[in-house]
Design a protein around this motif. Structure first.
Motif, PDB file in Angstrom:
ATOM      1  N   GLU A   1      -1.105  -1.050  12.502  1.00 26.27           N
ATOM      2  CA  GLU A   1      -1.946  -1.152  11.252  1.00 26.27           C
ATOM      3  C   GLU A   1      -1.175  -2.083  10.323  1.00 26.27           C
ATOM      4  O   GLU A   1      -1.991  -2.960   9.608  1.00 26.27           O
TER       5      GLU A   1
ATOM      6  N   LYS B   1      -4.393   5.094  10.738  1.00 25.81           N
ATOM      7  CA  LYS B   1      -3.526   3.800  10.533  1.00 25.81           C
ATOM      8  C   LYS B   1      -2.496   3.863  11.531  1.00 25.81           C
ATOM      9  O   LYS B   1      -1.231   4.045  11.133  1.00 25.81           O
TER      10      LYS B   1
ATOM     11  N   LEU C   1       0.572   8.709   9.316  1.00 26.62           N
ATOM     12  CA  LEU C   1      -0.277   7.578   9.099  1.00 26.62           C
ATOM     13  C   LEU C   1      -1.534   7.423  10.185  1.00 26.62           C
ATOM     14  O   LEU C   1      -2.721   7.024  10.011  1.00 26.62           O
ATOM     15  N   GLU C   2      -1.187   7.747  11.273  1.00 22.76           N
ATOM     16  CA  GLU C   2      -2.259   7.811  12.535  1.00 22.76           C
ATOM     17  C   GLU C   2      -3.346   8.762  12.074  1.00 22.76           C
ATOM     18  O   GLU C   2      -4.561   8.561  12.347  1.00 22.76           O
TER      19      GLU C   2
ATOM     20  N   ASP D   1       0.984  -1.239   0.047  1.00 19.70           N
ATOM     21  CA  ASP D   1       0.035   0.062  -0.051  1.00 19.70           C
ATOM     22  C   ASP D   1       0.973   1.251  -0.063  1.00 19.70           C
ATOM     23  O   ASP D   1       1.660   1.436   0.960  1.00 19.70           O
TER      24      ASP D   1
ATOM     25  N   GLN E   1      -0.049   4.069   0.511  1.00 16.63           N
ATOM     26  CA  GLN E   1      -0.408   5.207   1.501  1.00 16.63           C
ATOM     27  C   GLN E   1       0.417   4.845   2.766  1.00 16.63           C
ATOM     28  O   GLN E   1       0.724   5.665   3.803  1.00 16.63           O
ATOM     29  N   LEU E   2       1.100   3.823   2.946  1.00 18.02           N
ATOM     30  CA  LEU E   2       1.874   3.211   4.287  1.00 18.02           C
ATOM     31  C   LEU E   2       3.505   3.844   3.916  1.00 18.02           C
ATOM     32  O   LEU E   2       4.015   3.962   4.735  1.00 18.02           O
TER      33      LEU E   2
END
Length: 152
Positions: free
Chosen positions: A51, A108, A103-104, A2, A4-5
């Motif tokens: 996550e 996530k 991310l938080e 991902d 996004q990570l």
């Protein structure tokens, strides 16, 4: 994996080096890393959980890290020593914290371990998972470094 990570850590790396070491880092094309041998002379590795579970690492060439640490300390550093190793760990710690904060905010949450620093030519970086390792090369005016990420 991902994106996004990954992107929050890339953004954090650029920001941390610009603010701590007045160093402009340019992102290269990410690639799938085929072996565990580091692309540089000193690396920091940190485990992440939450996550997703995995590791992030950053590997600097000698010229690159000596220039970065010299700028951070305001004096010329000519050899990889304990201060340089501490600086690599701290850079990665700040990158990890900043990336995890982003991310938080996206829902996530993740926790980070204490960074480990490894030095030497052709040292090996062991990521916590058996999943593929994505390497993101960076270029600065004083050398290169590589950011790696591996998440389950």
């Amino acid at each position: 994996m991902d994106v996004q990570l990954v992107n929050p850590f890339i953004d954090a790396t650029i920001h941390v080096l610009a603010s701590l070491a007045f160093t402009e880092a340019h992102v290269g094309k990410p690639y799938l890393k085929k072996d565990p041998v580091a692309q540089g002379d000193v690396s920091g590795v940190v485990g992440l959980s939450g996550e997703a579970k995995g590791t992030i690492s950053v590997t600097f060439t000698k010229k690159c890290i000596l220039t970065i640490v010299s700028k951070m300390f305001g004096e010329e550093i000519t050899e990889i020593n304990d201060d340089v190793k501490d600086a690599v760990g701290e850079i990665l710690n700040i990158v990890s914290g900043s990336g995890r904060q982003k991310l938080e905010a996206m829902g996530k949450p993740m926790s980070g371990a204490i960074p480990t620093v490894i030095t030497g030519k052709n040292h090996v970086i062991s990521h916590m998972t058996t999943h593929p390792v994505i390497a993101v090369p960076f270029h600065t005016e004083n050398g290169d470094f590589t950011f790696e990420v591996c998440f389950e």
